[in-house]
Scaffold this motif. Structure first.
Motif, short mmCIF file in Angstrom:
data_model
loop_
_atom_site.label_atom_id
_atom_site.label_comp_id
_atom_site.label_asym_id
_atom_site.label_seq_id
_atom_site.Cartn_x
_atom_site.Cartn_y
_atom_site.Cartn_z
N TYR A 2 0.71 -1.12 0.15
CA TYR A 2 0.08 0.08 -0.01
C TYR A 2 0.94 1.17 -0.16
O TYR A 2 1.95 1.27 0.64
CB TYR A 2 -1.07 0.04 1.01
N GLU A 3 0.46 2.17 -0.90
CA GLU A 3 1.12 3.40 -0.62
C GLU A 3 0.32 4.78 -0.45
O GLU A 3 -0.93 4.68 -0.77
CB GLU A 3 1.72 3.81 -2.19
N ASP A 81 2.77 26.74 13.18
CA ASP A 81 2.29 25.46 12.58
C ASP A 81 3.05 25.01 11.42
O ASP A 81 3.11 23.98 10.96
CB ASP A 81 0.67 25.78 11.85
N GLU A 82 4.16 25.71 11.06
CA GLU A 82 5.16 25.57 10.16
C GLU A 82 5.88 24.25 10.48
O GLU A 82 6.44 24.33 11.62
CB GLU A 82 6.10 26.50 9.87
N ALA A 83 5.96 23.19 9.68
CA ALA A 83 6.41 21.93 10.14
C ALA A 83 6.15 20.83 8.91
O ALA A 83 5.67 21.26 8.08
CB ALA A 83 5.54 21.29 11.38
N ASP A 84 6.73 19.78 9.12
CA ASP A 84 6.50 18.70 8.19
C ASP A 84 5.18 17.81 8.64
O ASP A 84 5.15 17.64 10.00
CB ASP A 84 7.83 17.73 8.07
N TYR A 85 4.26 17.48 7.82
CA TYR A 85 3.07 16.64 8.37
C TYR A 85 3.38 15.45 7.66
O TYR A 85 3.23 15.47 6.20
CB TYR A 85 1.90 17.59 8.15
N TYR A 86 3.03 14.24 8.29
CA TYR A 86 2.96 13.10 7.74
C TYR A 86 1.61 12.27 7.92
O TYR A 86 1.02 12.40 9.12
CB TYR A 86 3.89 11.92 8.44
N ASP A 91 -1.20 -1.00 7.06
CA ASP A 91 -1.84 -2.07 5.96
C ASP A 91 -2.40 -3.40 6.58
O ASP A 91 -3.00 -3.99 5.85
CB ASP A 91 -0.72 -2.36 5.03
N SER A 92 -1.78 -3.64 7.55
CA SER A 92 -2.39 -5.05 8.18
C SER A 92 -2.15 -4.45 9.55
O SER A 92 -1.95 -3.26 9.95
CB SER A 92 -1.88 -6.06 7.88
N VAL A 97 2.41 1.97 7.33
CA VAL A 97 2.66 2.80 5.97
C VAL A 97 2.72 4.27 6.45
O VAL A 97 1.60 5.05 6.85
CB VAL A 97 1.83 2.63 4.84
N PHE A 98 3.79 5.21 6.08
CA PHE A 98 3.86 6.58 6.11
C PHE A 98 3.75 7.12 4.73
O PHE A 98 4.22 6.72 3.89
CB PHE A 98 4.97 7.04 6.94
N GLY A 99 3.03 8.31 4.62
CA GLY A 99 3.17 9.32 3.48
C GLY A 99 4.63 9.73 3.39
O GLY A 99 5.39 9.83 4.34
N GLY A 100 4.97 10.51 2.35
CA GLY A 100 6.20 11.05 2.17
C GLY A 100 6.54 12.25 3.09
O GLY A 100 7.36 12.79 2.96
N GLY A 101 5.19 12.77 3.40
CA GLY A 101 5.44 14.10 4.16
C GLY A 101 5.27 15.23 3.36
O GLY A 101 5.63 15.26 2.09
N THR A 102 4.55 16.31 3.88
CA THR A 102 4.41 17.72 3.37
C THR A 102 4.83 18.77 4.27
O THR A 102 4.41 18.85 5.51
CB THR A 102 2.92 17.96 3.15
N LYS A 103 5.89 19.58 3.67
CA LYS A 103 6.36 20.75 4.23
C LYS A 103 5.43 21.97 4.21
O LYS A 103 5.07 22.34 3.09
CB LYS A 103 7.65 21.01 3.54
N LEU A 104 4.93 22.24 5.27
CA LEU A 104 3.96 23.33 5.56
C LEU A 104 4.50 24.64 5.77
O LEU A 104 5.28 24.78 6.66
CB LEU A 104 2.91 23.31 6.39
N THR A 105 4.45 25.55 4.92
CA THR A 105 5.21 27.02 4.93
C THR A 105 3.80 28.20 5.16
O THR A 105 2.90 28.19 4.54
CB THR A 105 5.94 27.60 3.86
#
Lengths: 107, 118
Positions: A2-3, A81-86, A91-92, A97-105
């Motif tokens: 799973y992705e 709130d600036e940070a990386d969000y995952y 999956d079982s 499974v982690f997402g690749g992360g989003t950098k919020l500015t």
């Protein structure tokens, strides 16, 4: 396997609403958890099981999960709130499974 | 609840990476799962494995042959051992708590940076 797909970055104007997405095949059938990670600090759980806020997390943080997309919404975005969000799912009961992360500015 | 990782920041290739997570504010033997997660530049966040307070373990299949996670309830600590390390094992290693098998990681440590280099 799973992705989970997240945008690499997102910019939001101070005081406006940030929506961070997490895409996955029929993700609505899974529980999605969201983490905030600032450099040098411990990651913080901000939303669990799609839309639940742990104690101490501001009401400005909310989550939803529908179809193939889960969304973390941050209302009235602040500089703090600036940070990386995952996003994260299981999956079982063992395959995490982690997402690749989003950098919020916050501008 | 607080978690704190400790261990060497530099490990030689083919050597063994050993880290310890010290838990305060919650007795490990009261329950829950305790996990190790790493963040590598090329792979993002990855669960290495987790251990139940009773000692039952789960390891990521991609690392299983090299990983051992153990718990010492007398010291309220759990540990990670990763053998035959390469540069690909360089990254930041976090320990975290999971209340139940498929729940969220509710408390994390700050992480410790490990570099594999000669």
């Amino acid at each position: 396997s799973y992705e989970l797909t997240q945008p690499l970055s997102l910019s939001v104007t101070l005081g406006q609403t940030a929506r961070i997405t997490c895409g996955g095949n029929n993700i609505a059938s899974r529980n999605v958890h969201w983490y905030q990670h600032k450099p040098g600090q411990a990651p913080v759980l901000v939303i669990y099981r799609d839309s639940n806020r742990p104690s101490g997390i501001p009401e400005r943080f909310s989550g939803s999960n529908l179809g193939n997309t889960a969304t973390l919404t941050i209302n009235r975005a602040q500089v703090g709130d600036e940070a990386d969000y995952y996003c994260q799912v299981w999956d079982s009961q063992t395959a995490c499974v982690f997402g690749g992360g989003t950098k919020l500015t916050v501008l | 609840v607080q978690l704190q990782e400790s261990g060497p920041g530099l490990v030689k290739p083919s050597g063994t990476l050993s880290l310890t997570c010290t838990v305060s504010g919650y007795p490990i033997n009261n329950g829950y799962y305790w996990g190790w997660i790493r963040q590598s530049p090329g792979k993002g966040l990855e669960l290495i494995g987790r251990i139940y307070h009773s000692g039952d373990t789960y390891y990521n299949p991609s690392l299983k042959s090299r990983v051992t996670i153990s718990v010492d309830t007398s010291k309220n600590q759990f540990s990670l051992r990763l053998t035959s390390v390469t540069a690909a094992d360089t990254g930041v290693y976090f320990c975290a708590r999971v209340p139940d098998a498929a729940e969220a990681f509710d408390f994390w440590g700050r992480g410790t940076r490990v570099m594999v280099s000669s």
